[in-house]
Design a protein around this motif. Sequence first.
Motif, PDB file in Angstrom:
ATOM      1  N   ASP A  28       0.869  -1.164   0.000  1.00 21.48           N
ATOM      2  CA  ASP A  28       0.000   0.000   0.000  1.00 21.48           C
ATOM      3  C   ASP A  28       0.915   1.225   0.000  1.00 21.48           C
ATOM      4  OD1 ASP A  28      -1.613   2.174   0.697  1.00 21.48           O
ATOM      5  OD2 ASP A  28      -2.698   1.095   2.248  1.00 21.48           O
ATOM      6  N   ASN A  29       0.763   2.122  -0.982  1.00 23.80           N
ATOM      7  CA  ASN A  29       1.683   3.256  -1.076  1.00 23.80           C
ATOM      8  C   ASN A  29       1.627   4.179   0.141  1.00 23.80           C
ATOM      9  OD1 ASN A  29      -0.665   4.742  -1.507  1.00 23.80           O
ATOM     10  ND2 ASN A  29       0.024   5.662  -3.398  1.00 23.80           N
ATOM     11  N   LYS A  30       0.604   4.095   0.933  1.00 25.95           N
ATOM     12  CA  LYS A  30       0.522   4.956   2.114  1.00 25.95           C
ATOM     13  C   LYS A  30       1.442   4.487   3.243  1.00 25.95           C
ATOM     14  CE  LYS A  30      -3.872   7.152   1.232  1.00 25.95           C
ATOM     15  NZ  LYS A  30      -4.178   6.640  -0.071  1.00 25.95           N
ATOM     16  N   VAL A  31       2.001   3.293   3.135  1.00 21.35           N
ATOM     17  CA  VAL A  31       2.985   2.820   4.115  1.00 21.35           C
ATOM     18  C   VAL A  31       4.213   3.729   4.090  1.00 21.35           C
ATOM     19  CG1 VAL A  31       4.591   0.924   4.637  1.00 21.35           C
ATOM     20  CG2 VAL A  31       2.227   0.426   4.023  1.00 21.35           C
ATOM     21  N   GLU A  32       4.560   4.225   2.908  1.00 19.47           N
ATOM     22  CA  GLU A  32       5.773   5.022   2.710  1.00 19.47           C
ATOM     23  C   GLU A  32       5.606   6.501   3.019  1.00 19.47           C
ATOM     24  OE1 GLU A  32       8.814   4.062   1.811  1.00 19.47           O
ATOM     25  OE2 GLU A  32       8.297   1.954   1.650  1.00 19.47           O
ATOM     26  N   LEU A  33       4.436   6.929   3.455  1.00 22.27           N
ATOM     27  CA  LEU A  33       4.219   8.352   3.701  1.00 22.27           C
ATOM     28  C   LEU A  33       4.999   8.869   4.902  1.00 22.27           C
ATOM     29  CD1 LEU A  33       0.380   8.859   3.169  1.00 22.27           C
ATOM     30  CD2 LEU A  33       2.253   9.582   1.688  1.00 22.27           C
ATOM     31  N   ASP A  34       5.400  10.123   4.820  1.00 25.19           N
ATOM     32  CA  ASP A  34       5.951  10.836   5.964  1.00 25.19           C
ATOM     33  C   ASP A  34       4.741  11.472   6.658  1.00 25.19           C
ATOM     34  OD1 ASP A  34       7.043  12.620   7.772  1.00 25.19           O
ATOM     35  OD2 ASP A  34       8.684  13.194   6.439  1.00 25.19           O
ATOM     36  N   VAL A  58      -5.908  17.017   9.311  1.00 26.74           N
ATOM     37  CA  VAL A  58      -5.636  16.000  10.328  1.00 26.74           C
ATOM     38  C   VAL A  58      -4.282  15.371  10.038  1.00 26.74           C
ATOM     39  CG1 VAL A  58      -6.418  13.805  11.306  1.00 26.74           C
ATOM     40  CG2 VAL A  58      -8.101  15.491  10.538  1.00 26.74           C
ATOM     41  N   LEU A  59      -3.458  15.241  11.069  1.00 24.79           N
ATOM     42  CA  LEU A  59      -2.181  14.533  10.961  1.00 24.79           C
ATOM     43  C   LEU A  59      -2.304  13.206  11.705  1.00 24.79           C
ATOM     44  CD1 LEU A  59       0.400  17.390  11.618  1.00 24.79           C
ATOM     45  CD2 LEU A  59       0.022  16.204   9.454  1.00 24.79           C
ATOM     46  N   PHE A  60      -1.663  12.182  11.170  1.00 20.02           N
ATOM     47  CA  PHE A  60      -1.658  10.868  11.817  1.00 20.02           C
ATOM     48  C   PHE A  60      -0.237  10.563  12.267  1.00 20.02           C
ATOM     49  CE2 PHE A  60      -5.112  10.836   8.727  1.00 20.02           C
ATOM     50  CZ  PHE A  60      -6.173  10.561   9.566  1.00 20.02           C
ATOM     51  N   SER A  61      -0.092   9.753  13.299  1.00 26.44           N
ATOM     52  CA  SER A  61       1.239   9.457  13.831  1.00 26.44           C
ATOM     53  C   SER A  61       2.022   8.502  12.943  1.00 26.44           C
ATOM     54  CB  SER A  61       1.140   8.906  15.253  1.00 26.44           C
ATOM     55  OG  SER A  61       0.362   7.725  15.270  1.00 26.44           O
ATOM     56  N   ASP A  62       1.326   7.584  12.273  1.00 20.64           N
ATOM     57  CA  ASP A  62       1.990   6.607  11.417  1.00 20.64           C
ATOM     58  C   ASP A  62       0.937   5.895  10.562  1.00 20.64           C
ATOM     59  OD1 ASP A  62       0.715   4.791  13.168  1.00 20.64           O
ATOM     60  OD2 ASP A  62       2.545   4.402  14.284  1.00 20.64           O
ATOM     61  N   TYR A  63       1.380   4.935   9.779  1.00 17.63           N
ATOM     62  CA  TYR A  63       0.482   4.206   8.875  1.00 17.63           C
ATOM     63  C   TYR A  63      -0.644   3.495   9.641  1.00 17.63           C
ATOM     64  CZ  TYR A  63      -1.078   0.680   5.521  1.00 17.63           C
ATOM     65  OH  TYR A  63      -1.843  -0.118   4.720  1.00 17.63           O
ATOM     66  N   LYS A  64      -0.300   2.849  10.738  1.00 15.10           N
ATOM     67  CA  LYS A  64      -1.297   2.114  11.518  1.00 15.10           C
ATOM     68  C   LYS A  64      -2.367   3.066  12.046  1.00 15.10           C
ATOM     69  CE  LYS A  64      -1.763  -1.086  15.375  1.00 15.10           C
ATOM     70  NZ  LYS A  64      -1.090  -1.782  16.463  1.00 15.10           N
ATOM     71  N   ASP A  65      -1.948   4.211  12.548  1.00 14.45           N
ATOM     72  CA  ASP A  65      -2.888   5.220  13.042  1.00 14.45           C
ATOM     73  C   ASP A  65      -3.803   5.680  11.895  1.00 14.45           C
ATOM     74  OD1 ASP A  65      -4.038   7.117  14.832  1.00 14.45           O
ATOM     75  OD2 ASP A  65      -2.642   8.659  14.134  1.00 14.45           O
ATOM     76  N   PHE A  66      -3.229   5.953  10.729  1.00 10.02           N
ATOM     77  CA  PHE A  66      -4.029   6.354   9.567  1.00 10.02           C
ATOM     78  C   PHE A  66      -5.057   5.280   9.207  1.00 10.02           C
ATOM     79  CE2 PHE A  66      -4.597   5.744   5.000  1.00 10.02           C
ATOM     80  CZ  PHE A  66      -5.340   6.888   4.703  1.00 10.02           C
ATOM     81  N   ARG A  67      -4.619   4.030   9.068  1.00  7.92           N
ATOM     82  CA  ARG A  67      -5.523   2.936   8.664  1.00  7.92           C
ATOM     83  C   ARG A  67      -6.659   2.767   9.682  1.00  7.92           C
ATOM     84  NH1 ARG A  67      -6.196   1.781   3.902  1.00  7.92           N
ATOM     85  NH2 ARG A  67      -6.893  -0.277   4.416  1.00  7.92           N
ATOM     86  N   ASN A  68      -6.342   2.807  10.959  1.00  6.39           N
ATOM     87  CA  ASN A  68      -7.372   2.639  11.988  1.00  6.39           C
ATOM     88  C   ASN A  68      -8.409   3.763  11.936  1.00  6.39           C
ATOM     89  OD1 ASN A  68      -6.239   0.273  12.955  1.00  6.39           O
ATOM     90  ND2 ASN A  68      -5.103   1.296  14.581  1.00  6.39           N
ATOM     91  N   LYS A  69      -7.936   4.994  11.824  1.00  6.87           N
ATOM     92  CA  LYS A  69      -8.869   6.127  11.806  1.00  6.87           C
ATOM     93  C   LYS A  69      -9.614   6.228  10.478  1.00  6.87           C
ATOM     94  CE  LYS A  69      -6.753   8.518  15.572  1.00  6.87           C
ATOM     95  NZ  LYS A  69      -5.594   9.263  15.971  1.00  6.87           N
TER      96      LYS A  69
END
Length: 135
Positions: A28-34, A58-69
């Motif tokens: 998933d290309n969002k894994v590589e996001l800063d 909205v800012l997310f802390s990391d990929y896992k945080d983004f996917r969950n929210k």
Amino acid sequence: MPLHSFRSITLSSNTETADYFLLHLLYDNKVELDYAKTSFLKYDLLTKEKVEIDNKPVLFSDYKDFRNKQKELVTTTDFFYESERYFYKTEYDIFWGHAYSIFVNEKVKNELEVSNLKGLSISEFKKYEVDFSSI
């Protein structure tokens, strides 16, 4: 390139059969996001338009945080998170886009155009900005 594989496939019609290779990008290309630099806004699931009322970045802390929210937002409302500018940690020549698109840089585009591949459609993508300055 990111993690990938090539699959040997055979396509056939009533009159012809041809062998091809399918490029499968395995991530998933969002894994590589800063995530410290990439901010997201809410978009309407049906219209795909940005929500105009009280829509704060909205800012997310990391990929896992983004996917969950993202999952929580999509399953409880008619919205999803999207960004207008994505900052990546790694620069790739080829990577997944959205909706089954594959993004390529100018170098790869030029090579594909001179390769005489059949069935290739290359179009400029302007929906959002991809930035590798996080590198």
